[in-house]
Design a protein around this motif. Sequence first.
Motif, PDB file in Angstrom:
ATOM      1  N   SER A 273     -43.744 -10.270  -5.447  1.00 46.01           N
ATOM      2  CA  SER A 273     -45.182 -10.331  -5.702  1.00 46.01           C
ATOM      3  C   SER A 273     -45.600 -11.573  -6.481  1.00 46.01           C
ATOM      4  O   SER A 273     -44.836 -12.119  -7.276  1.00 46.01           O
ATOM      5  CB  SER A 273     -45.616  -9.092  -6.498  1.00 46.01           C
TER       6      SER A 273
ATOM      7  N   TYR B 204     -48.458 -12.276  -9.248  1.00 44.96           N
ATOM      8  CA  TYR B 204     -49.422 -11.649 -10.146  1.00 44.96           C
ATOM      9  C   TYR B 204     -50.354 -12.731 -10.695  1.00 44.96           C
ATOM     10  O   TYR B 204     -49.927 -13.857 -10.942  1.00 44.96           O
ATOM     11  CB  TYR B 204     -48.723 -10.956 -11.308  1.00 44.96           C
TER      12      TYR B 204
ATOM     13  N   VAL C 294     -51.813  -7.865  -8.565  1.00 43.68           N
ATOM     14  CA  VAL C 294     -51.069  -8.474  -7.462  1.00 43.68           C
ATOM     15  C   VAL C 294     -52.051  -9.152  -6.517  1.00 43.68           C
ATOM     16  O   VAL C 294     -52.997  -8.522  -6.035  1.00 43.68           O
ATOM     17  CB  VAL C 294     -50.243  -7.423  -6.701  1.00 43.68           C
TER      18      VAL C 294
ATOM     19  N   THR D  44     -47.812 -11.145  -1.774  1.00 45.78           N
ATOM     20  CA  THR D  44     -46.453 -10.615  -1.673  1.00 45.78           C
ATOM     21  C   THR D  44     -45.638 -11.502  -0.737  1.00 45.78           C
ATOM     22  O   THR D  44     -46.173 -12.429  -0.117  1.00 45.78           O
ATOM     23  CB  THR D  44     -46.452  -9.164  -1.146  1.00 45.78           C
TER      24      THR D  44
END
Length: 289
Positions: A233, A235, A244, A247
């Motif tokens: 992920s 962030y 998030v 990904t």
Amino acid sequence: EIVRARVRVAAPAVRRLTDQPWQVTTFTEDAGLGGRYVFDLAFEPDGAVWVAASGGLRHYDGYRWEHFGTDAGLPSSFVRSVLRTRDGTLWVGTDQGAGVLDPRQGTFDRRGSERGLAGPSVRRMFEDPDGTVWFCSDRWPEVAGTGGLTSWKDGVWTRHGMAEGLPSQDVMEYLRDSRGRQFVATTRGMVERQGAGWGPVSELGLPQETMFWALVEGSDGAVLAQANDAPRSIYALHEGRWGVVGTNALALFATETGEVYVTDSARQGNVYRLLRWEDGVLVPIATTE
């Protein structure tokens, strides 16, 4: 026989390569980087580049490549990081310590790093606005070694480890943002400076006990972090909370002007994308299969 003719050619349907906003040029053979790891880059004001690689430090001025290894005084040819500070000092980090290289004089000064560093394998180096240089050390490739965070200012070395609040001695990254907050990414989570030590990041939304690879700040003041969790992920600390925003990330990086980019993969790794942080979201700008 030579024949000269006047031919009218239609304008090309595509722009010349040099007119493209992005272009790829391969230097692997010219730089002697075949089969080598490339860990870090640093740029001179004139555009010349320093390349930290597993076979030594390289320098490219746009015309020719130079190589610096143990014959130039470096403690090891396994060069993991390189930093050019604002005053022009060139710090070089290896798996056996760090120091300052003067390429004109052909000298390497360890500046006491053999005694001052928390760990000899220097993964990253950063400079604060006041000239403090930070050294992130982990225990790679020698797992049995030591790691931690070290600062250097006016010849004084200061070590920061688990006794000061770091959750791990494997330090991946350091960031001082535009507000003066100091963050550290480790293999067991991320922390921020709290007084003389380090403690949990104040905002909610970050996973605990998770390895973080990278930290950057965008021109909008948002802080982004790349995690080594199952979905890989990204962030972002945006509007007071971590969340998030991406990904399947492969890399997170920022330019000197604060443009933030992410590379990611999809469809079981068959599609790769380049994304740019814009207005609080990651926007795809290029895709390749």
